[in-house]
Design an enzyme around this catalytic site. Structure first.
Site, PDB file in Angstrom:
ATOM      1  NE  ARG A  74      74.324 -25.918 135.006  1.00  0.00           N
ATOM      2  CZ  ARG A  74      75.211 -25.625 133.896  1.00  0.00           C
ATOM      3  NH1 ARG A  74      75.413 -26.900 132.988  1.00  0.00           N
ATOM      4  NH2 ARG A  74      75.490 -24.681 133.776  1.00  0.00           N
ATOM      5  CD  GLU A 102      76.478 -18.630 140.052  1.00  0.00           C
ATOM      6  OE1 GLU A 102      77.405 -17.844 139.786  1.00  0.00           O
ATOM      7  OE2 GLU A 102      75.822 -19.626 139.623  1.00  0.00           O
ATOM      8  CD  GLN A 154      87.121 -12.094 138.888  1.00  0.00           C
ATOM      9  OE1 GLN A 154      87.548 -11.958 138.099  1.00  0.00           O
ATOM     10  NE2 GLN A 154      85.442 -11.925 139.096  1.00  0.00           N
ATOM     11  CE1 TYR A 164      91.383 -11.264 142.728  1.00  0.00           C
ATOM     12  CE2 TYR A 164      90.331 -12.977 141.265  1.00  0.00           C
ATOM     13  CZ  TYR A 164      91.218 -11.697 141.592  1.00  0.00           C
ATOM     14  OH  TYR A 164      91.426 -11.068 140.560  1.00  0.00           O
ATOM     15  CE1 TYR A 175      76.868 -14.323 137.112  1.00  0.00           C
ATOM     16  CE2 TYR A 175      78.128 -14.694 139.042  1.00  0.00           C
ATOM     17  CZ  TYR A 175      77.396 -15.195 138.062  1.00  0.00           C
ATOM     18  OH  TYR A 175      77.338 -16.777 137.642  1.00  0.00           O
ATOM     19  CG  ASP A 220      79.302 -14.638 133.772  1.00  0.00           C
ATOM     20  OD1 ASP A 220      78.815 -14.571 132.442  1.00  0.00           O
ATOM     21  OD2 ASP A 220      79.583 -15.876 133.966  1.00  0.00           O
ATOM     22  CB  CYS A 236      79.925 -19.617 114.612  1.00  0.00           C
ATOM     23  SG  CYS A 236      80.634 -18.301 115.465  1.00  0.00           S
TER      24      CYS A 236
END
Length: 354
Positions: A29, A41, A46, A86, A124, A142, A203
């Site tokens: 960021r 990204e 995952q 991955y 995405y 996502d 919440c």
DNA sequence: AAGACGGGGGT
DNA sequence: ACCCCAGTCTT
């Protein structure tokens, strides 16, 4: 599509005000370079933020620019990805970055049509890079986004289905803050990561609680709807740790495609039955004498998303010959330079405990 | 539409 | 031991 939100402008403002105040300070960021956004990204697919941070920092140190990554050896790229999982993400990213260097003069494409052509860039990632790097109002849906939207609008579609994803993308197109696409997309994901969590959503701390249909109906714990996955199948392996007279270990490179492609490992066989001779016969191919009872050393269990490896590790020392072209004998120090899957790192680690 | 493809965290 | 997290590509 019916957007049940009461006041879009008010929703956008509540969300963006919260994001401006509360957003986490993350390495990517602080960046505006589309290449760096892109790498972050891909890593974040995952994968949790906390896991990614050290990998991202190391990756940027090793490959500060798109050109650096494009020019790097694939083995170096995989090494920087070691443990992240991955691994096709790393291979595809490397391929795609070379494509950008050669076909786009080194500039990451800023249109949906072009960026989607790149290896490893799906719906995405295309939306994420376009919005975050170029402020293009494209959806970046996502798992976080699907969870947040399913609750905001009490959508009971199974988020594992392809059809649901289109619905969520359409929804984002309707509610995205057009001139703050980057912040808006990141804000929704941030909300999903820190407030609107999978279990026990906070919440009471949620900046858009008053816009949330699930909270109003008290059904936030029932959403999102997701089909249960099948349990992974178990595969039994017998791995061989052969150490030659010069304290070098026999290792091999995995095939170019499929599971853990191009990573290194200790040789192993699949052991469908609990037979005694198979590991002995396997070791004999390298001229090593191994017996089930004598050389059995250690058990390693490793869980993937779709399968479980239960590995019996056998150790032997002595002369090693008949080495294949994809195999090498490496010292303990040299092992550190090669990329191993975590499962085989566990085997390696067992060698230190003696 | 379903499966392959890694690895980590919480309880 | 069991639950949870989930993008892209291939089939």
């Amino acid at each position: 599509m019916q957007v049940k939100i009461l006041d879009k402008k008010s929703f956008q403002q509540d969300l963006l005000d919260w994001y401006d105040k509360e957003k986490r300070d993350l390495p990517w960021r602080r960046e505006t370079d589309p290449y760096r956004i892109w790498v972050s990204e891909i890593m974040l697919q995952q994968t949790k933020v906390d896991t990614v941070i050290p990998y991202y920092n190391n990756f940027m140190e090793k490959f500060p620019t798109l050109q650096d990554l494009a020019d790097a050896d694939e083995d170096k790229v995989l090494k920087a990805w070691e443990g992240l999982g991955y691994y096709s993400r790393a291979r595809n990213l490397h391929t795609a970055v070379k494509e950008v260097r050669d076909e786009y003069k080194g500039k990451v494409p800023d249109t949906e049509e072009d960026i989607k052509k790149l290896q490893g860039v799906g719906p995405y990632t295309a939306g994420a890079v376009l919005s975050i790097a170029y402020n293009v109002p494209a959806p970046a849906v996502d798992g976080n986004v699907m969870r947040v939207l399913s609750r905001l609008f009490t959508i009971y579609d199974d988020i594992g289905k392809a059809a649901a994803k289109n619905k969520f993308e359409q929804l984002i197109r309707e509610i995205i803050a057009e001139n703050r696409a980057s912040d808006f997309n990141q804000a929704v994901m941030e909300l999903g990561a820190v407030i609107c969590t999978p279990t026990s959503p906070a919440c009471l701390l949620c900046p858009v609680q008053k816009h949330c249909s699930a909270k109003e109906e008290g059904v936030q714990d029932l959403l999102p709807v997701k089909a249960k996955k099948k349990p992974p199948r178990t595969v039994h392996l017998k791995a061989l740790v052969l150490q030659d007279e010069n304290d070098r270990f026999l290792v091999e490179k995995r095939p170019d495609t499929g599971l853990l492609a191009k990573l290194w490992q200790f040789p192993y066989i699949e052991a469908a039955e609990e037979t005694d001779e198979d590991i002995a016969a396997f070791a004999a191919e390298f001229g090593a004498a191994v017996e089930e009872e004598v050389n059995y050393y250690y058990d390693v269990k490793h869980v993937f998303s779709h399968l479980v490896w239960e590995i019996k590790v056998y150790r032997a020392e002595g002369k090693v010959d008949n080495i294949g072209s994809h195999q090498r004998l490496l010292t303990k120090d040299e092992l550190k330079e090669f990329t191993f899957p975590v499962s085989h790192q566990k085997i390696m680690q067992s060698l230190e405990e003696e």
